[in-house]
Design a protein around this motif. Structure first.
Motif, mmCIF file in Angstrom:
data_model
loop_
_atom_site.group_PDB
_atom_site.id
_atom_site.type_symbol
_atom_site.label_atom_id
_atom_site.label_comp_id
_atom_site.label_asym_id
_atom_site.label_seq_id
_atom_site.Cartn_x
_atom_site.Cartn_y
_atom_site.Cartn_z
ATOM 1 N N SER A 4 0.839 -1.198 0.000
ATOM 2 C CA SER A 4 0.000 0.000 0.000
ATOM 3 C C SER A 4 0.868 1.239 0.000
ATOM 4 O O SER A 4 1.920 1.270 0.629
ATOM 5 C CB SER A 4 -0.920 0.010 1.235
ATOM 6 N N TRP A 5 0.429 2.235 -0.740
ATOM 7 C CA TRP A 5 1.110 3.518 -0.737
ATOM 8 C C TRP A 5 0.122 4.602 -1.138
ATOM 9 O O TRP A 5 -0.942 4.327 -1.703
ATOM 10 C CB TRP A 5 2.322 3.511 -1.674
ATOM 11 N N GLU A 6 0.485 5.847 -0.854
ATOM 12 C CA GLU A 6 -0.379 6.981 -1.121
ATOM 13 C C GLU A 6 -0.301 7.361 -2.603
ATOM 14 O O GLU A 6 0.780 7.305 -3.205
ATOM 15 C CB GLU A 6 0.036 8.167 -0.256
ATOM 16 N N SER A 7 -1.406 7.772 -3.176
ATOM 17 C CA SER A 7 -1.419 8.187 -4.574
ATOM 18 C C SER A 7 -0.857 9.601 -4.701
ATOM 19 O O SER A 7 -0.876 10.386 -3.740
ATOM 20 C CB SER A 7 -2.836 8.149 -5.138
ATOM 21 N N GLU B 218 -0.622 15.597 -3.341
ATOM 22 C CA GLU B 218 -0.894 16.958 -3.800
ATOM 23 C C GLU B 218 -1.842 17.677 -2.847
ATOM 24 O O GLU B 218 -1.631 18.849 -2.504
ATOM 25 C CB GLU B 218 -1.486 16.912 -5.211
ATOM 26 N N GLU B 219 -2.880 16.985 -2.380
ATOM 27 C CA GLU B 219 -3.813 17.583 -1.430
ATOM 28 C C GLU B 219 -3.101 17.940 -0.126
ATOM 29 O O GLU B 219 -3.369 18.990 0.479
ATOM 30 C CB GLU B 219 -4.957 16.612 -1.147
ATOM 31 N N ARG B 220 -2.185 17.075 0.296
ATOM 32 C CA ARG B 220 -1.476 17.342 1.548
ATOM 33 C C ARG B 220 -0.493 18.501 1.407
ATOM 34 O O ARG B 220 -0.275 19.247 2.366
ATOM 35 C CB ARG B 220 -0.756 16.069 2.016
ATOM 36 N N LEU B 221 0.094 18.668 0.231
ATOM 37 C CA LEU B 221 0.955 19.824 -0.003
ATOM 38 C C LEU B 221 0.138 21.110 0.095
ATOM 39 O O LEU B 221 0.588 22.115 0.678
ATOM 40 C CB LEU B 221 1.616 19.715 -1.378
ATOM 41 N N SER B 222 -1.059 21.093 -0.461
ATOM 42 C CA SER B 222 -1.941 22.266 -0.363
ATOM 43 C C SER B 222 -2.261 22.567 1.095
ATOM 44 O O SER B 222 -2.288 23.737 1.510
ATOM 45 C CB SER B 222 -3.231 22.022 -1.144
ATOM 46 N N SER B 223 -2.486 21.511 1.869
ATOM 47 C CA SER B 223 -2.795 21.689 3.283
ATOM 48 C C SER B 223 -1.614 22.310 4.024
ATOM 49 O O SER B 223 -1.803 23.213 4.865
ATOM 50 C CB SER B 223 -3.152 20.338 3.905
ATOM 51 N N ILE B 224 -0.389 21.841 3.729
ATOM 52 C CA ILE B 224 0.796 22.433 4.365
ATOM 53 C C ILE B 224 0.871 23.922 4.038
ATOM 54 O O ILE B 224 1.055 24.772 4.926
ATOM 55 C CB ILE B 224 2.087 21.715 3.889
ATOM 56 N N TYR C 222 8.128 10.827 0.229
ATOM 57 C CA TYR C 222 7.224 10.028 -0.610
ATOM 58 C C TYR C 222 8.003 9.314 -1.711
ATOM 59 O O TYR C 222 7.809 8.115 -1.943
ATOM 60 C CB TYR C 222 6.177 10.958 -1.216
ATOM 61 N N GLU C 223 8.908 10.023 -2.362
ATOM 62 C CA GLU C 223 9.704 9.408 -3.427
ATOM 63 C C GLU C 223 10.557 8.260 -2.892
ATOM 64 O O GLU C 223 10.634 7.199 -3.502
ATOM 65 C CB GLU C 223 10.592 10.462 -4.085
ATOM 66 N N ASP C 224 11.198 8.482 -1.743
ATOM 67 C CA ASP C 224 12.031 7.425 -1.150
ATOM 68 C C ASP C 224 11.195 6.198 -0.819
ATOM 69 O O ASP C 224 11.623 5.060 -1.030
ATOM 70 C CB ASP C 224 12.723 7.936 0.114
ATOM 71 N N LYS C 225 9.985 6.431 -0.313
ATOM 72 C CA LYS C 225 9.114 5.300 0.018
ATOM 73 C C LYS C 225 8.789 4.481 -1.219
ATOM 74 O O LYS C 225 8.866 3.245 -1.191
ATOM 75 C CB LYS C 225 7.818 5.811 0.666
ATOM 76 N N LEU C 226 8.434 5.140 -2.316
ATOM 77 C CA LEU C 226 8.099 4.415 -3.539
ATOM 78 C C LEU C 226 9.300 3.621 -4.058
ATOM 79 O O LEU C 226 9.148 2.497 -4.536
ATOM 80 C CB LEU C 226 7.616 5.387 -4.612
ATOM 81 N N GLU D 202 5.859 2.613 -10.835
ATOM 82 C CA GLU D 202 6.637 3.348 -11.833
ATOM 83 C C GLU D 202 5.877 4.581 -12.314
ATOM 84 O O GLU D 202 6.462 5.666 -12.474
ATOM 85 C CB GLU D 202 6.981 2.440 -13.008
ATOM 86 N N ARG D 203 4.576 4.433 -12.553
ATOM 87 C CA ARG D 203 3.772 5.581 -12.991
ATOM 88 C C ARG D 203 3.756 6.670 -11.924
ATOM 89 O O ARG D 203 3.860 7.857 -12.228
ATOM 90 C CB ARG D 203 2.345 5.130 -13.317
ATOM 91 N N ASP D 204 3.627 6.255 -10.646
ATOM 92 C CA ASP D 204 3.584 7.249 -9.574
ATOM 93 C C ASP D 204 4.947 7.910 -9.371
ATOM 94 O O ASP D 204 5.025 9.104 -9.044
ATOM 95 C CB ASP D 204 3.105 6.596 -8.276
ATOM 96 N N LEU D 205 6.025 7.160 -9.563
ATOM 97 C CA LEU D 205 7.359 7.750 -9.446
ATOM 98 C C LEU D 205 7.591 8.826 -10.516
ATOM 99 O O LEU D 205 8.224 9.851 -10.260
ATOM 100 C CB LEU D 205 8.425 6.662 -9.557
ATOM 101 N N ILE D 206 7.081 8.578 -11.714
ATOM 102 C CA ILE D 206 7.223 9.563 -12.790
ATOM 103 C C ILE D 206 6.522 10.864 -12.416
ATOM 104 O O ILE D 206 6.975 11.963 -12.775
ATOM 105 C CB ILE D 206 6.652 8.993 -14.102
ATOM 106 N N ARG D 207 5.454 10.761 -11.637
ATOM 107 C CA ARG D 207 4.672 11.953 -11.277
ATOM 108 C C ARG D 207 5.248 12.715 -10.084
ATOM 109 O O ARG D 207 4.729 13.771 -9.713
ATOM 110 C CB ARG D 207 3.230 11.527 -10.994
ATOM 111 N N VAL D 208 6.319 12.192 -9.475
ATOM 112 C CA VAL D 208 6.927 12.887 -8.339
ATOM 113 C C VAL D 208 7.447 14.257 -8.752
ATOM 114 O O VAL D 208 7.311 15.239 -8.009
ATOM 115 C CB VAL D 208 8.056 12.023 -7.726
#
Length: 304
Positions: free
Chosen positions: A198-201, A206-212, A249-253, A281-287
């Motif tokens: 399991s991992w975060e999408s 992005e939503e959490r960055l907005s919250s920060i 997040y990137e390190d986790k993926l 791999e798709r999510d890593l590209i979006r980092v």
């Protein structure tokens, strides 16, 4: 005279060779292959005998073990040993909290102090998620020259679904009753302990960055080292909080992808693992897009 002696020696050697060829080698069980399967898949196989598979736990991995008897008598597998090591826990990425620490400016990352409660009891479990060697008596018979297959369900009761990986090495004790045991050992095998990873999408990140960004702006419109970002037990300066969050997040993926690549080496069915790897791999590209989004938040004034 010498010719007669040579003739006798030749006859003795020939007789000894014949007797040696006829001697029974006993049961010599060899390990053919070990793969990692899923309990559900084993139970769903055509013709699966529910009684023989009564110890398979549906939501846990199984070692699918193939052996061969190279001897000329019936052989046995008497005991299996599982050496557990290489524990790897991949935690969830906590939702960030923005905190003000009056009089305590934060200019670098600081590990937060965790409150620990004393234990209120202790309990033994069948297969603790801890490094060590665990054994089980079995009774597998293999006819001479034949092959056999059996499964060993791996149940680590403390494992968290989708987060725990570990490495196992399997050893089999074989041979005939009353004879010295012969051991065969597998290569190290990496296993996903329980359920799908399991991992975060990226959308969640992005939503959490907005919250920060929004919370930091609320607490310190002009910026302040007293305002910090807390996640996964580490306090971050607000000036780098969003970037640190994306890096974590990137390190986790990457760690998760590396662990699944190890699991792939001994997977009985590669389909599911390859699908997870494709998604990672798709999510890593979006980092990189997430990093750009953090920069946009600063440029828009939503984060000082």
């Amino acid at each position: 005279m010498l010719g007669a002696i040579a003739t006798v020696l030749t006859a003795v050697i020939a007789a000894w060779t014949t007797l040696r060829a006829r001697r029974k080698r006993g049961g010599e069980v060899a390990l053919v292959d070990v793969s990692v399967g899923e309990g559900e898949a084993v139970l769903a196989e055509p013709g699966a005998d529910v009684q023989l598979l009564g110890e398979v736990v549906p939501d846990r991995p199984v070692l699918d073990i193939a052996v061969r008897n190279d001897g000329d008598r019936k052989g046995f597998v008497r005991r299996v040993h599982v050496e557990l090591k290489g524990l790897l826990y991949i935690p969830a990425l906590d939702p960030p909290a923005v905190l003000r620490l009056p009089g305590a400016p934060v200019n670098s990352r600081i590990r937060a102090q965790e409150r620990r409660l004393g234990p209120s009891g202790s309990y033994a479990v069948d297969f603790p998620l801890a490094e060590g060697s665990y054994s089980r008596t079995v009774n597998q018979e293999v006819d001479a020259g034949d092959v056999d297959r059996f499964v060993l369900s791996l149940v680590s009761r403390e494992a968290e679904q989708g987060k725990d990986f570990y490495q196992v090495r399997l050893t089999l004790d074989g041979g005939r009753a009353g004879r010295a045991r012969k051991r065969v050992t597998s290569d190290p095998i990496t296993v996903l302990a329980y359920g799908p990873p399991s991992w975060e999408s990226p959308e969640v990140i992005e939503e959490r960055l907005s919250s920060i960004a929004d919370r930091v702006r609320e607490e310190a419109p002009e910026g302040s080292a007293e305002v910090t970002v807390l996640f996964n037990a580490i306090v971050h300066p607000n000036a780098t909080g969003m970037e640190d969050y994306v890096a974590f997040y990137e390190d986790k993926l990457k760690v998760l992808a590396a662990a699944l690549q190890e699991c792939l080496k001994h997977a009985a069915d590669e389909t599911r693992i390859r699908r997870w790897l494709d998604e990672l791999e798709r999510d890593l590209i979006r980092v990189e897009q997430l990093r750009l989004y953090a920069a946009e938040l600063r440029a828009s004034g939503r984060h000082p």
